[in-house]
Design a protein around this motif. Sequence first.
Motif, mmCIF file in Angstrom:
data_model
loop_
_atom_site.group_PDB
_atom_site.id
_atom_site.type_symbol
_atom_site.label_atom_id
_atom_site.label_comp_id
_atom_site.label_asym_id
_atom_site.label_seq_id
_atom_site.Cartn_x
_atom_site.Cartn_y
_atom_site.Cartn_z
ATOM 1 N N GLY A 164 -2.556 -26.710 -41.982
ATOM 2 C CA GLY A 164 -3.607 -25.713 -42.141
ATOM 3 C C GLY A 164 -4.961 -26.152 -41.649
ATOM 4 O O GLY A 164 -5.883 -25.320 -41.541
ATOM 5 N N ARG A 165 -5.120 -27.428 -41.303
ATOM 6 C CA ARG A 165 -6.420 -27.930 -40.836
ATOM 7 C C ARG A 165 -6.649 -27.730 -39.344
ATOM 8 O O ARG A 165 -7.751 -28.005 -38.851
ATOM 9 N N ILE A 166 -5.643 -27.297 -38.612
ATOM 10 C CA ILE A 166 -5.747 -27.234 -37.148
ATOM 11 C C ILE A 166 -6.941 -26.394 -36.705
ATOM 12 O O ILE A 166 -7.706 -26.788 -35.816
ATOM 13 N N GLY A 167 -7.116 -25.227 -37.295
ATOM 14 C CA GLY A 167 -8.235 -24.369 -36.921
ATOM 15 C C GLY A 167 -9.570 -25.041 -37.169
ATOM 16 O O GLY A 167 -10.477 -24.994 -36.326
ATOM 17 N N HIS A 168 -9.710 -25.668 -38.322
ATOM 18 C CA HIS A 168 -10.972 -26.340 -38.636
ATOM 19 C C HIS A 168 -11.216 -27.519 -37.697
ATOM 20 O O HIS A 168 -12.349 -27.745 -37.254
#
Length: 433
Positions: free
Chosen positions: A231-235
């Motif tokens: 879930g951190r990819i976008g950030h």
Amino acid sequence: MTIHAVGAGLDTIWVVLTAAMILLMEGGFALLEAGFVRHKNNVNIIMKVFADITIGTLCYYFIGFALMYGNDKFGLIGTNGFMLTSHPSHLNLHISLDTFWLFQAAFVIAVISIVSGAVAERIHFRAYLLFVVFMTALIYPIAGHWVWGNGWLGKLGMQDFAGSAIIHTLGGFSALAAAIFIGPRKGKLGPNGTAAVALPSNLPLASVGAFILWFGWFGFNAGSTLTATDGRIGHIAVATMLSAAAGGAATLIYTLFRYHRADAPSVINGSLAGLVGITAGCAFVSSQAAIFIGAVSGLLMMFAANWLEARRIDDPVGAFPVHAVSGIWGTIAVGLFASDGGLFSGGGWHLLFIQILGIVVLSFWGLACTWLSLKIIQLWMPVRSAPEEEEVGLDISYHGIIAAYKEHDFINYENRYTKMEEMKMKSNPQPDE
């Protein structure tokens, strides 16, 4: 097909694609460095990049990967996994060992490419080939084991998500050692010791190289999740973008007010400095912190470039200011801004201390090992090009290319080396007897 199998397939696709993005960065290095150096050395830049990819990949396959990710011995070195013949027990991967190796191989190629720019236009090509072996088989893998391979720095808690310390600080200090060892380019220093300016051959080419590097950096940072479902990819991607933008904006504004012009090479390197600075903490810091990290990276790069110039250290593409100095700051910034354990997030001093310890160790390792490697190579062959080779250009001296992109008459292929010798004689005429 199970959900686990689908997830593993997605992760494999993600890692392979991001590895390809990182490999494309070599095109960025090639264009950036070719644009910053003179025409007569453009092909030599390209050939060094090909040496990084070809020789570096093979050395990492046969030796480097095992030393970096093999089962730990005393916290210092890996001991198995040569040629991917065994799976190190500590690697708990959701992807195959082959896929993981491919991603890591793209990283090792980037490390040696940092050094390439600092010694541009005067390193002996055969000596450079030997140094590629030292860096990709020994220097980088052993240091990488300490942090990423279950080694002693990793066990202490050092955080370096995608390589501000392992790749950029290490590579930058290696570049500094090589630049000092080889010395400045012929004509760089005037009779009174003042440094002359070597004008870039093609700034549009250099800027395209920077854009390709910027693109590849999303694979560099976001791909380090090693899974498509993180879930951190976008950030991570947003932090990468903001830091690069802040680094470029800071140098643009600085040069506009300090020198009354927006200096193109500085803005190019400022954006790259922002990318380097955020690489360690892209998954750990906020977007606001990423902007601050990038802006400071750009300004520190400018100060470091002036520091090199004042000390007559010739670094044609700014490898040390961009990679080492920004890498140091980015690694320290994790200890300050990380949401989990950072000083300003209430985590105390422990992480900051470990980050500082890590960069001190890795900086010294890169500096000392590079110097020693070049000393060893010098026992076999000259490390620096001969004066007449440097004068006519390394393209013709080492690769038989008269000029990279100028029109010339046809030259008989079999007689091209005679032509090369004629050009060398003209550049270094012998005194009359």
